[in-house]
Every structure is written in structure tokens, then in C-alpha cells.
Design a protein around this motif. Structure first.
Motif, PDB file in Angstrom:
ATOM      1  N   LEU A 204       0.639  -0.854   0.479  1.00  0.00           N
ATOM      2  CA  LEU A 204       0.616   0.438  -0.285  1.00  0.00           C
ATOM      3  C   LEU A 204       1.320   1.348  -0.128  1.00  0.00           C
ATOM      4  N   ARG A 205       1.921   1.598   0.721  1.00  0.00           N
ATOM      5  CA  ARG A 205       2.769   2.404   1.043  1.00  0.00           C
ATOM      6  C   ARG A 205       3.000   2.751  -1.052  1.00  0.00           C
ATOM      7  N   ARG A 206       3.773   2.225  -1.177  1.00  0.00           N
ATOM      8  CA  ARG A 206       4.616   1.899  -2.324  1.00  0.00           C
ATOM      9  C   ARG A 206       3.498   2.829  -3.569  1.00  0.00           C
ATOM     10  N   GLN A 207       1.931   2.040  -3.535  1.00  0.00           N
ATOM     11  CA  GLN A 207       1.141   2.270  -4.096  1.00  0.00           C
ATOM     12  C   GLN A 207       0.824   4.117  -3.853  1.00  0.00           C
ATOM     13  N   VAL A 208       0.851   4.347  -2.947  1.00  0.00           N
ATOM     14  CA  VAL A 208       0.578   5.508  -2.734  1.00  0.00           C
ATOM     15  C   VAL A 208       1.743   6.403  -3.249  1.00  0.00           C
ATOM     16  N   GLU A 209       3.016   6.426  -2.823  1.00  0.00           N
ATOM     17  CA  GLU A 209       4.017   6.693  -3.456  1.00  0.00           C
ATOM     18  C   GLU A 209       4.241   7.244  -4.637  1.00  0.00           C
ATOM     19  N   LEU A 210       3.852   5.679  -5.506  1.00  0.00           N
ATOM     20  CA  LEU A 210       3.715   5.907  -7.120  1.00  0.00           C
ATOM     21  C   LEU A 210       2.789   6.832  -7.339  1.00  0.00           C
ATOM     22  N   LEU A 211       1.481   6.289  -7.148  1.00  0.00           N
ATOM     23  CA  LEU A 211       0.247   6.839  -7.379  1.00  0.00           C
ATOM     24  C   LEU A 211       0.604   8.435  -7.038  1.00  0.00           C
ATOM     25  N   GLN A 212       1.035   9.117  -6.400  1.00  0.00           N
ATOM     26  CA  GLN A 212       0.982  10.717  -5.795  1.00  0.00           C
ATOM     27  C   GLN A 212      -0.406  10.800  -5.922  1.00  0.00           C
ATOM     28  N   PRO A 213      -1.436  10.819  -5.181  1.00  0.00           N
ATOM     29  CA  PRO A 213      -2.848  11.175  -5.092  1.00  0.00           C
ATOM     30  C   PRO A 213      -2.790  12.604  -4.541  1.00  0.00           C
ATOM     31  N   LYS A 214      -3.374  13.440  -4.703  1.00  0.00           N
ATOM     32  CA  LYS A 214      -3.504  14.879  -3.816  1.00  0.00           C
ATOM     33  C   LYS A 214      -4.437  14.305  -3.003  1.00  0.00           C
ATOM     34  N   VAL A 215      -5.475  13.615  -2.767  1.00  0.00           N
ATOM     35  CA  VAL A 215      -6.147  13.363  -1.732  1.00  0.00           C
ATOM     36  C   VAL A 215      -6.465  11.675  -1.212  1.00  0.00           C
ATOM     37  N   ILE A 216      -6.371  11.753  -0.113  1.00  0.00           N
ATOM     38  CA  ILE A 216      -6.997   9.866   0.243  1.00  0.00           C
ATOM     39  C   ILE A 216      -8.174   9.826   1.285  1.00  0.00           C
ATOM     40  N   ILE A 217      -9.471   9.520   0.705  1.00  0.00           N
ATOM     41  CA  ILE A 217     -10.648   9.277   1.969  1.00  0.00           C
ATOM     42  C   ILE A 217     -10.409   7.697   2.204  1.00  0.00           C
ATOM     43  N   ALA A 218      -9.766   7.493   2.986  1.00  0.00           N
ATOM     44  CA  ALA A 218      -9.812   6.504   3.533  1.00  0.00           C
ATOM     45  C   ALA A 218     -11.941   6.021   4.593  1.00  0.00           C
ATOM     46  N   MET A 219     -11.397   4.766   4.037  1.00  0.00           N
ATOM     47  CA  MET A 219     -13.399   4.395   4.086  1.00  0.00           C
ATOM     48  C   MET A 219     -13.526   3.084   5.458  1.00  0.00           C
ATOM     49  N   GLY A 220     -13.929   3.281   6.327  1.00  0.00           N
ATOM     50  CA  GLY A 220     -14.070   2.577   7.350  1.00  0.00           C
ATOM     51  C   GLY A 220     -12.600   2.466   8.213  1.00  0.00           C
ATOM     52  N   ARG A 221     -13.313   1.366  10.128  1.00  0.00           N
ATOM     53  CA  ARG A 221     -12.546   1.513  10.706  1.00  0.00           C
ATOM     54  C   ARG A 221     -11.218   1.179  11.182  1.00  0.00           C
ATOM     55  N   PHE A 222     -11.237   0.048   9.847  1.00  0.00           N
ATOM     56  CA  PHE A 222     -10.330  -0.206   9.665  1.00  0.00           C
ATOM     57  C   PHE A 222      -9.240   0.408   9.132  1.00  0.00           C
ATOM     58  N   ALA A 223      -9.206   1.060   7.805  1.00  0.00           N
ATOM     59  CA  ALA A 223      -8.641   1.564   6.460  1.00  0.00           C
ATOM     60  C   ALA A 223      -7.943   2.863   7.230  1.00  0.00           C
ATOM     61  N   VAL A 224      -9.260   3.141   8.679  1.00  0.00           N
ATOM     62  CA  VAL A 224      -8.886   4.740   8.756  1.00  0.00           C
ATOM     63  C   VAL A 224      -7.299   3.851  10.394  1.00  0.00           C
ATOM     64  N   GLN A 225      -7.248   3.314  11.010  1.00  0.00           N
ATOM     65  CA  GLN A 225      -6.719   2.872  11.726  1.00  0.00           C
ATOM     66  C   GLN A 225      -5.686   2.690  10.826  1.00  0.00           C
ATOM     67  N   SER A 226      -5.366   1.831  10.382  1.00  0.00           N
ATOM     68  CA  SER A 226      -4.172   1.367   9.593  1.00  0.00           C
ATOM     69  C   SER A 226      -2.939   2.701   8.907  1.00  0.00           C
ATOM     70  N   LEU A 227      -3.644   3.781   8.135  1.00  0.00           N
ATOM     71  CA  LEU A 227      -3.229   4.649   7.549  1.00  0.00           C
ATOM     72  C   LEU A 227      -2.896   5.761   8.384  1.00  0.00           C
ATOM     73  N   LEU A 228      -3.750   5.101  10.070  1.00  0.00           N
ATOM     74  CA  LEU A 228      -3.132   6.748  10.895  1.00  0.00           C
ATOM     75  C   LEU A 228      -2.667   5.918  12.109  1.00  0.00           C
ATOM     76  N   GLN A 229      -2.719   5.385  12.493  1.00  0.00           N
ATOM     77  CA  GLN A 229      -1.901   4.789  13.423  1.00  0.00           C
ATOM     78  C   GLN A 229      -0.080   5.402  14.050  1.00  0.00           C
ATOM     79  N   ASP A 230       0.229   5.516  12.462  1.00  0.00           N
ATOM     80  CA  ASP A 230       1.103   6.218  13.011  1.00  0.00           C
ATOM     81  C   ASP A 230       2.127   7.626  13.181  1.00  0.00           C
TER      82      ASP A 230
END
Ligand code: SF4
Length: 303
Positions: A204-230
Motif C-alpha cells: 500500500l505504501r508503494r502504491q501511494v508513493e507511485l500514485l502521488q494522489p492529491k487526496v486519500i479517502i480512508a473508508m471504514g474503521r479498519f482502513a482509518v486505523q491502518s493509515l493513521l496509526q503512526d
């Protein structure tokens, strides 16, 4: 923010049971800019072990010797993954046997979006939607967010002029890629185990690095926890509702938190909140797009 939406987009919002004030026009209107990538079928990529093995015999050998289901086996190192281009990353996921989920999946689910160029670069997509993990239908079809939840997500995105295909019905849309935190289905749709998330995180980290999106929408509790844990203290104990309405960060990309479409199907009143979250994401996108345009103008003047 306000959105200047056409009749089709308004109909989609009605379908979502979202009722908003419709401006006749305004500075906040969604632009009908050309899509950032040409429409077309997603580039063919191996979706399952069999396809990947045909392309890479060494994967066949690795999978044939996979230890029992509870044992974690080696995959490409995080360092190797950091150097992969888009096709290499697709191939690595398709052949991955790094956690027990490889034993029960039918297909890996790398993600979906507009067609990638043939030169190894990723698709051009300003929006990245991140969900939890494939469900039963996603596992069968090898694509994220299919079925009723996927239809609702598509309608929500279309209402703000965004599409997983970049353009539909001859109308320009802003392009979105849609992925999951986990690329393989947990059996019985159980919660992912921490070691499964840890093994899958470099993809996932590499997908984000390659895509360089302008915004991410995190959908649902689990995705949110995974993305924001740090970045969010005690995120596991924080209700999703308290994380909404703010702009978070994941590796330098703004993240907006919202509910999972499957939850929205069961909770009609929350759809209005999801619409507010989409409007916040649109605000973020517009600011970043404006900053990019200004920077390009300066560069053009200098150069
Ligand atoms: S869930 Fe991720 S780490 Fe586990 S086998 Fe699938 S791709 Fe590999």
C-alpha cells in the motif's frame, strides 16, 4: 463548500438519500476539467497465483513450498518493494505468499483505476480511495468495491465528478484509484490479523508513493486505523466519528476519513455525513490542484 452539480449528479445524491442546497453557480463549482488519464480498460495484470506463476516460475517454486497456513513466509523485502514500478508491484502482489491469506484467497485484489501507461508508470489519478480488505465478491472478481457497496461508492464519487474509470458517458471526470489495505480476503470476512497487515503494508505504501494522489479517502474503521496509526495517538480507541472533519496525513498525502459504503447501506442517516466528508475531500483536492497550477506557472515563467 458548494458544488455546482448537474441533473445526473443530483439524481445520484437523491439515490444516496443526501439532500443538499443546490447553488445555481459559484466559485466552488466543480470544474469539468479533462480527466487526468485516458479512459480504457485497466492494464492486464496477473490477478491470481496461477497467472503470476505463469509469468514468474520462481513464484511457483516459492508457493509450492509454502509452509502451513499460520506460518509467515518471505516475500520481496520492503526495500525491494520501494524500488518497484507499477507493473512490478502488481506482479509482486499477484504472487505474494507472505501471509496465511494467500492460502484461502481466490484472487489477489491489487486495485482498480484508469488505465496505466505502457511504460511502467502508474495510472494518473488525483484521488485514492482506500478500504479495508476484499470481501467474497471482490475475492472472486479480483476487483475492490464491487456489489452494492461498490455501486454506492461509485454513485458517491460520481456526484462530485470522480470515477474509478476516469471518464464515463463521454463526460470528463476526475480519476480515482481504489485499493484496500489488505490485498487478499480474510476468510469469512474476519478482521485482519496484525501480522497480515504488517506483511501487506509495504504494498500500500508503494502504491501511494507511485500514485502521488492529491487526496486519500480512508473508508471504514479498519482502513482509518491502518493509515493513521503512526500519526494519531490511540487511534484504535478513537471512534471514527471523532476522526471525521479533519485533514490527516499519510506519508505526506492528505487523508479524509469517512464511513465504509457497506456501513452506509445499513445506516441511511450517516449518508449525509459521508457527503460532508466528500465535500471536505473536494476542498482539499481543489487547494492542492490550485497550488500545483500556481507552481507550474512559476516554473514556466522561470524556465
Ligand atoms: S494479504 Fe498481502 S501480505 Fe498477505 S498474501 Fe496477500 S498480498 Fe501477501
Amino acid at each position: 463548500m458548494s458544488l455546482d452539480l448537474d441533473a445526473r449528479q443530483r439524481a445520484m445524491l437523491e439515490e444516496m438519500h443526501v439532500h443538499v442546497w443546490w447553488p445555481e453557480s459559484g466559485e466552488g463549482a466543480v470544474s469539468a476539467a479533462a480527466p487526468v488519464a485516458a479512459p480504457g480498460p485497466v492494464r492486464a495484470a496477473p490477478k491470481n497465483i496461477a497467472e503470476a506463476m505463469a509469468a514468474a516460475p520462481e513464484l511457483a517454486a516459492a508457493h509450492a513450498s509454502t509452509p502451513p497456513a499460520t506460518t509467515i513466509v518471505a516475500r520481496a523485502s520492503a526495500g525491494d518493494i520501494e524500488g518497484m514500478d507499477w507493473p512490478a508491484l502488481q506482479q509482486a502482489v499477484a504472487g505474494c505468499v507472505a501471509c496465511a491469506l494467500s492460502k484461502s484467497r481466490k484472487n489477489t485484489v491489487f486495485g482498480v483505476g484508469p488505465a496505466a501507461p505502457a511504460d511502467g508508470r502508474p495510472p494518473q489519478a488525483d484521488w485514492l480511495i482506500i478500504g479495508e480488505a476484499p470481501g467474497e465478491n471482490e475475492d472472486i472478481q479480483g476487483e475492490p468495491f464491487v456489489g452494492q457497496a461498490g455501486k454506492l461508492l461509485d454513485n458517491m464519487l460520481k456526484a462530485i465528478g470522480v470515477s474509478r474509470h476516469g471518464a464515463e458517458d463521454g463526460q470528463p471526470h476526475k480519476a480515482a484509484c481504489i485499493v484496500n489495505v489488505l490485498k487478499c480476503r480474510p476468510p469469512g470476512n474476519r478482521n485482519p490479523a496484525p501480522e497480515e497487515v504488517a506483511q501487506c503494508a509495504p504494498y500500500l505504501r508503494r502504491q501511494v508513493e507511485l500514485l502521488q494522489p492529491k487526496v486519500i479517502i480512508a473508508m471504514g474503521r479498519f482502513a482509518v486505523q491502518s493509515l493513521l496509526q503512526d500519526t494519531v495517538p490511540d487511534v484504535v480507541a478513537t471512534p471514527l466519528g471523532r476522526l471525521r472533519g479533519k485533514v490527516h496525513q499519510y506519508h505526506g498525502v492528505p487523508v479524509v476519513v469517512t464511513y465504509h459504503p457497506a456501513y452506509l447501506l445499513r445506516s441511511l442517516p450517516e449518508k449525509a455525513k459521508a457527503w460532508a466528508d466528500l465535500c471536505l475531500a473536494m476542498d482539499v483536492w481543489k487547494k492542492r490542484k490550485a497550488a500545483e497550477t500556481a507552481q507550474l506557472a512559476v516554473q514556466a515563467e522561470i524556465g
